[in-house]
Design a protein around this motif. Structure first.
Motif, PDB file in Angstrom:
ATOM      1  N   LYS A   1       0.824  -1.203   0.000  1.00 13.89           N
ATOM      2  CA  LYS A   1       0.000   0.000   0.000  1.00 13.89           C
ATOM      3  C   LYS A   1       0.864   1.261   0.000  1.00 13.89           C
ATOM      4  N   TYR A   2       2.166   1.095   0.132  1.00  9.95           N
ATOM      5  CA  TYR A   2       3.036   2.257   0.324  1.00  9.95           C
ATOM      6  C   TYR A   2       4.013   2.445  -0.829  1.00  9.95           C
TER       7      TYR A   2
ATOM      8  N   LYS B   1      -0.918   7.769  -7.645  1.00 11.56           N
ATOM      9  CA  LYS B   1      -1.827   8.589  -6.831  1.00 11.56           C
ATOM     10  C   LYS B   1      -3.247   8.661  -7.393  1.00 11.56           C
TER      11      LYS B   1
ATOM     12  N   SER C   1      -0.426   4.983  -0.374  1.00 15.75           N
ATOM     13  CA  SER C   1      -0.070   6.013   0.623  1.00 15.75           C
ATOM     14  C   SER C   1       1.433   6.267   0.551  1.00 15.75           C
TER      15      SER C   1
ATOM     16  N   ARG D   1       4.943   6.999   2.135  1.00 19.41           N
ATOM     17  CA  ARG D   1       5.686   6.862   3.393  1.00 19.41           C
ATOM     18  C   ARG D   1       7.164   7.078   3.055  1.00 19.41           C
TER      19      ARG D   1
END
Ligand code: P6P
Length: 333
Positions: A204-205, A228, A239, A241
């Protein structure tokens, strides 16, 4: 916890994979674990040292208090070099190779970044030590040279890192899986806490310094637009990070899934991260955990090194996520 397995015990059990090493690899991995304990002791006090204003002054022994990365560098060289198991070393902090004082019995070369991300120490952000171990190319340790350090990443016999964060975790591989150990300060041991780490095929990152957007090529810019976009079918948007400490970003993505990208930029045409001290060891670990590591086109472990401090772009993490980032880099998307 009934099965308390120390890293020393685990390393010893790995010996069955290396009958020809006669326990030498066990000893040098144990040396690395010991050096990590010495570095940890200072890293976890760093904030205190700054508050007490010791930084830059001299301590009770009249020794100058060193910057932590130089301290870590000296500790690793002295703690490991004294046993004579390494014939040659290369450090991210040293321009040239290091020949330990008693190298006549060593059969291995050690490459290491003593404290990556050390600029984050003063703000209490996780930092890390990264190491990589190669067998000497020749038989005579007294003839060890830079050529023993400039080997393909696929020649590594072991690699690992220590992350100094909310807890201190040492992760290593000898080519037989990836295993993590959490430091227990009450007994001064690294205890097995993450056996056989397997990184998710996608996560997810995404981790990239978007502040450098103006320095990115079109492929990277298109990748950032893609990652995005809203598309639940492909779990987008991801997301972001980005800690700015490679070991911390890598470790999180290894466990949760995700991709770390340090692409070519106008400021760093060949990328910023170092092949021998950062990319190769983390690529070995990542592949052993089922992930992927390239420079955007080529497998990191296949790159022929030409200099100790050469840099490389780095696309590393969950296999499916890395492939997507590569396809944008290669103009295929
Ligand atoms: P930037 C720290 O200085 C480091 O070497 C890595 O730990 C980190 O991933 C990277 O540089 C951050 O670089 O250019 O994004 O600040």
């Amino acid at each position: 916890m009934s099965n308390l397995i120390t890293i020393e015990r685990h390393i010893l059990e790995q010996q069955k994979y290396f009958p020809e090493a006669h326990g030498e690899l066990t000893d040098l991995l144990t040396d690395v674990a010991f050096a990590a304990k010495l570095v940890r002791r200072e890293v976890v006090r760093a904030g205190l040292v700054d508050i007490l204003g010791f930084a830059g002054s001299t301590n009770v022994q009249g020794e100058e208090v060193k910057k932590l990365d130089l301290f870590a560098n000296e500790k690793i060289i002295s703690a490991i070099g004294q046993h004579g198991r390494f014939a040659v070393m290369g450090s991210e902090e040293n321009e040239g190779i290091i020949i330990p004082p008693k190298n006549e019995t060593g059969s291995y070369a050690l490459l290491f970044d003593p404290l990556d991300g050390s600029s984050n120490i003063d703000v209490n952000v996780s930092v890390g030590t990264i190491f990589s171990i190669y067998r000497l190319k020749g038989d005579d340790p007294c003839k060890a040279s830079i050529n023993d350090c400039l080997q393909h990443g696929y020649e590594q016999v072991a690699a690992g890192y220590v992350i100094y964060g909310s807890s201190v975790v040492m992760v290593y591989t000898t080519g037989h899986g990836v295993h993590g150990f959490t430091y227990d300060p009450t007994i001064g041991e690294f205890l097995l806490s993450h056996e056989n780490i397997i990184t998710p095929k996608s996560g997810k990152y995404y981790s990239i310094n978007e502040g450098s957007f103006a320095q990115f090529n079109d492929g990277t810019k298109k990748y950032l637009d893609y990652i995005k976009e809203e598309d639940p079918a492909t779990n987008r948007p991801y997301s972001t990070r980005y800690i700015g400490s490679l070991v911390a970003d890598f470790h999180r993505n290894l466990l949760t899934g995700g991709v770390f990208v340090y692409p070519p930029t106008t400021k760093h045409l060949s990328g910023k991260l170092r092949l021998m001290y950062e990319a190769n060891p983390l690529a070995f670990i990542c592949e052993q955990a089922g992930g992927r590591a390239t420079d955007g086109r080529n497998r990191i472990l296949d790159i022929q090194p030409t200099s100790l401090h050469q840099r490389t772009p780095l696309y590393i993490g969950s296999e499916e996520d890395v492939i997507i980032a590569e396809e944008f880099e290669q103009g295929l998307r």
